[in-house]
Design an enzyme around this catalytic site. Structure first.
Site, short mmCIF file in Angstrom:
data_model
loop_
_atom_site.label_atom_id
_atom_site.label_comp_id
_atom_site.label_asym_id
_atom_site.label_seq_id
_atom_site.Cartn_x
_atom_site.Cartn_y
_atom_site.Cartn_z
CB ILE A 174 -0.99 0.02 1.19
CG1 ILE A 174 -0.26 0.01 2.54
CG2 ILE A 174 -1.94 -1.15 1.12
CD1 ILE A 174 -1.22 0.12 3.72
CG ASP A 175 0.13 4.44 -2.77
OD1 ASP A 175 0.72 3.53 -3.38
OD2 ASP A 175 -0.73 5.17 -3.29
#
Length: 299
Positions: free
Chosen positions: A135-136
């Protein structure tokens, strides 16, 4: 749905260690012994139990999986283990922490911090984890790692069957309360992701407006595909960029972070096949964005 504390009713007479390793949690003998050593297991409400404690039919065994060995590094970086067994680890990652190493940063990552923690926990330098998905950096919430290459392969091969849900606070209110966003995406040399008419990779996101409050909305998003910056690019293209997402056109940043949170993972355990479901509540700083608007409207 699995929670932090698991309760099981014994069906037949056996010893506690044998019973723990037979459960659909995928516990190894080593992990089960660690849970006993750190008083994370009770039988009939009693914490003073041993590996050879005799269990009788009808006894209730409770496992507090949050009660793990404390680790200052995890707390310092805001990384929290939600669940772990001998095959997987599910963590709740804070905004600002990389999922895995980059050319600029290799140490302060969820991957490195978790690996160091597990090496200390298992008392072996050979312990490692394997990336299942990312995930970012700016996104908070649930993320899963595998503890073996075989578990990693099993999860990635069936990744399309994993339910992945996010919550985002966006600027404005979408005209349609729900819908599906389909685009083809490419990444430029400047690391910006763009929509294109042909080529690229297909990105599919299902969205639902949970709450509309003034000039902001809380939106639930379910990923059908997992492309880089997918949610961010598609919401911006819809005309409703995520609050705090300056990279993709947001004008406001009241929480001083990207208002995107990974809130749900639902999948089959790679070893036991048991149904696993985990949830993470919207962080307080993001929740406040919506609550403040509700109070303002009420006044």
């Amino acid at each position: 749905m699995l929670t932090a504390d698991h309760r099981f009713q014994v069906a037949s007479r056996c010893q506690l260690l044998q019973y723990l390793t037979s459960l659909p949690l995928g516990l190894s003998r080593k992990h089960a012994k660690d849970l006993l050593r750190f008083r994370a297991v009770t039988a009939q409400g009693k914490a003073m139990v041993r590996h050879d404690t005799e269990l009788q039919p009808g006894d209730v065994v409770t496992i507090a999986l949050r009660k793990q060995v404390p680790d200052a590094a995890l707390a310092h970086h805001g990384l929290r283990i939600v669940y772990q067994d001998n095959a997987i680890v599910v963590v709740d990652k804070p905004s600002g922490l990389l999922s895995m190493g980059s050319e600029r940063e290799k140490e302060k990552t969820a991957y490195r911090i978790l690996t160091t923690h597990l090496k200390a926990l298992m008392k072996t330098p050979l312990q490692q984890v394997f990336i299942v998905h990312r995930i970012d950096r700016e996104t908070s919430g649930l993320m899963m790692f595998a503890r073996s290459e075989s578990a990693q392969a099993a999860l990635q091969q069936n990744w399309k069957d994993v339910t992945k849900k996010y919550l985002a606070v966006v600027e404005g209110v979408p005209a349609q309360t729900e819908g599906t966003l389909k685009d083809r995406l490419v990444e430029s040399k400047s690391f910006m992701v763009h929509r294109v008419e042909r080529g690229g990779e297909l990105a599919v996101t299902h969205y639902r407006v949970v709450r509309a409050c003034g000039d902001k909305s809380l939106v639930e998003l379910t990923l059908e595909t997992g492309r880089k910056n997918q949610i961010r690019v598609q919401l911006a293209a819809l005309g409703h960029p995520i609050v705090g997402d300056r990279k993709y056109g947001a004008r406001t940043d009241p929480a001083r972070r990207l208002a995107l949170h990974s809130c749900e993972l639902k999948f089959r355990h790679p070893l036991s096949g048991a149904s696993m479901e985990f949830h993470s509540a919207l962080p307080g700083r993001l929740k406040a964005l919506i609550e403040r608007r509700r109070v303002a409207r009420a006044n």
